[in-house]
Scaffold this motif. Structure first.
Motif, mmCIF file in Angstrom:
data_model
loop_
_atom_site.group_PDB
_atom_site.id
_atom_site.type_symbol
_atom_site.label_atom_id
_atom_site.label_comp_id
_atom_site.label_asym_id
_atom_site.label_seq_id
_atom_site.Cartn_x
_atom_site.Cartn_y
_atom_site.Cartn_z
ATOM 1 N N GLU A 106 0.473 4.373 -0.100
ATOM 2 C CA GLU A 106 0.134 5.501 0.778
ATOM 3 C C GLU A 106 0.607 5.289 2.209
ATOM 4 O O GLU A 106 0.877 6.255 2.922
ATOM 5 N N SER A 107 0.710 4.031 2.635
ATOM 6 C CA SER A 107 1.173 3.777 4.004
ATOM 7 C C SER A 107 2.647 4.147 4.184
ATOM 8 O O SER A 107 3.124 4.280 5.307
ATOM 9 N N SER A 109 0.893 7.824 -5.873
ATOM 10 C CA SER A 109 1.201 7.188 -7.151
ATOM 11 C C SER A 109 0.862 8.129 -8.303
ATOM 12 O O SER A 109 -0.039 8.964 -8.192
ATOM 13 N N ASN A 145 0.870 -1.171 0.000
ATOM 14 C CA ASN A 145 0.000 0.000 0.000
ATOM 15 C C ASN A 145 0.907 1.222 0.000
ATOM 16 O O ASN A 145 1.507 1.564 1.023
ATOM 17 N N SER A 202 6.326 1.516 8.252
ATOM 18 C CA SER A 202 5.417 1.586 7.101
ATOM 19 C C SER A 202 4.853 0.212 6.764
ATOM 20 O O SER A 202 3.669 0.083 6.437
ATOM 21 N N LYS A 239 2.003 -0.696 8.899
ATOM 22 C CA LYS A 239 0.720 -0.115 8.487
ATOM 23 C C LYS A 239 0.086 -0.955 7.382
ATOM 24 O O LYS A 239 -1.137 -1.008 7.255
ATOM 25 N N ASN A 240 0.928 -1.607 6.555
ATOM 26 C CA ASN A 240 0.435 -2.479 5.494
ATOM 27 C C ASN A 240 -0.181 -3.750 6.053
ATOM 28 O O ASN A 240 -1.183 -4.241 5.555
ATOM 29 N N ASN A 241 0.445 -4.281 7.084
ATOM 30 C CA ASN A 241 0.026 -5.580 7.620
ATOM 31 C C ASN A 241 0.419 -5.649 9.083
ATOM 32 O O ASN A 241 1.582 -5.493 9.424
#
Length: 282
Positions: A56-57, A62, A54, A133, A136-138
């Protein structure tokens, strides 16, 4: 006015994280940075890949697909013989493309970076940024520093796509590395992480493993990465996945054994910390 950097994402999970780390380096150097995930679907570069992260995390935005198409048209102009010298000269203040592993610093106003960027030390300096970071994704990535230490050896074996291009590492490398950990640290038990989906027959390295984690679809890349990063002892493959997991490990006095040369058909070698142990892979 700040310079603009567009960083292409290429490859799998490990490569994508390293390229995001490179984007962070550029951002800290004063660039306005955007990420290009659309290159992952460009069959002219390599096989199609999925976006594993992700974006943005990590605090980045993009580029749109339309912007990507415009950049691709400019890229074609970039490689035309008549225009190539101009694009690569100091008289071009507008747009440049940087490729490969090593960063050149003759920047223009808009700069596109399409490469793997593993030869730079940004990955070491950005460890906390990457760890936070990814968390934040997982949520499982938050466990890297909380899980119980695994005192076995983490062995990573990559075979499938590397066999097709003759870049798989031979068994002698792993046997020599296991011999080193046994004689120097009295550690014999090891767990294998592999991209294979079945255990090879009559393969002593696999047969003697304590655990074997296959790429059989039972868990995603985040969970596998989290497990790999919770070891103290690492025998990595010539792969960004285990390379990154060993760097992200929070264990004190960790030991990392790596193959040298990294590739048989290329002079490339990623940034290697001074305390890592070189094992011959030819």
């Amino acid at each position: 006015m700040k310079k603009i950097a567009v960083v292409d994402l290429l490859g799998g999970f490990g490569n994508q994280v390293i390229q995001i780390s490179f984007a962070k380096y550029l951002q800290d150097s004063g660039f306005v940075v955007r990420i290009n995930p659309h290159q992952l679907k460009n069959k002219e570069i390599e096989k199609k890949r999925n976006l594993e992260l992700n974006i943005e995390s990590f605090g980045f935005k993009s580029i749109s697909y339309l912007t990507y198409l415009i950049f691709e048209m400019i890229k074609k102009l970039f490689y035309l013989r008549l225009l190539n010298k101009f694009f690569n000269s100091r008289y071009n203040p507008i747009f440049k493309i940087f490729e490969g592993q090593h960063l050149k610093k003759d920047f223009s106003f808009i700069n596109r970076f399409t490469g793997y960027w593993q030869s730079e030390d940004h990955i070491i300096n950005n460890q906390n940024f990457i760890r936070e970071s990814l968390g934040k994704n997982n949520k499982n990535l938050n466990q890297i520093e909380k899980n119980e230490l695994n005192e076995n050896i983490m062995v990573h074996i990559r075979r499938t796509d590397y066999t097709d291009i003759s870049e798989e590492i031979n068994d002698e490398y792993y046997l020599e590395a296991l011999k080193f950990t046994k004689s120097n640290f009295e550690i014999e038990k090891y767990d294998i992480f592999t991209d294979l989906n079945t255990i090879p027959h009559n393969d002593k390295i696999f047969e003697n493993a304590n655990n074997v984690y296959l790429n059989d679809g039972s868990e995603n890349a985040f969970n596998t990465f989290s497990k790999m990063a919770n070891y103290r002892y690492f025998i990595i493959a010539n792969s960004s996945f285990s390379y990154l997991a060993s760097i992200m490990s929070m264990m004190n006095n960790k030991v990392v054994l790596y193959p040298s040369p990294w590739f048989k058909n290329s002079n490339f070698e990623p940034f290697i910390p001074k305390d890592w142990v070189r094992i011959d892979s030819l």
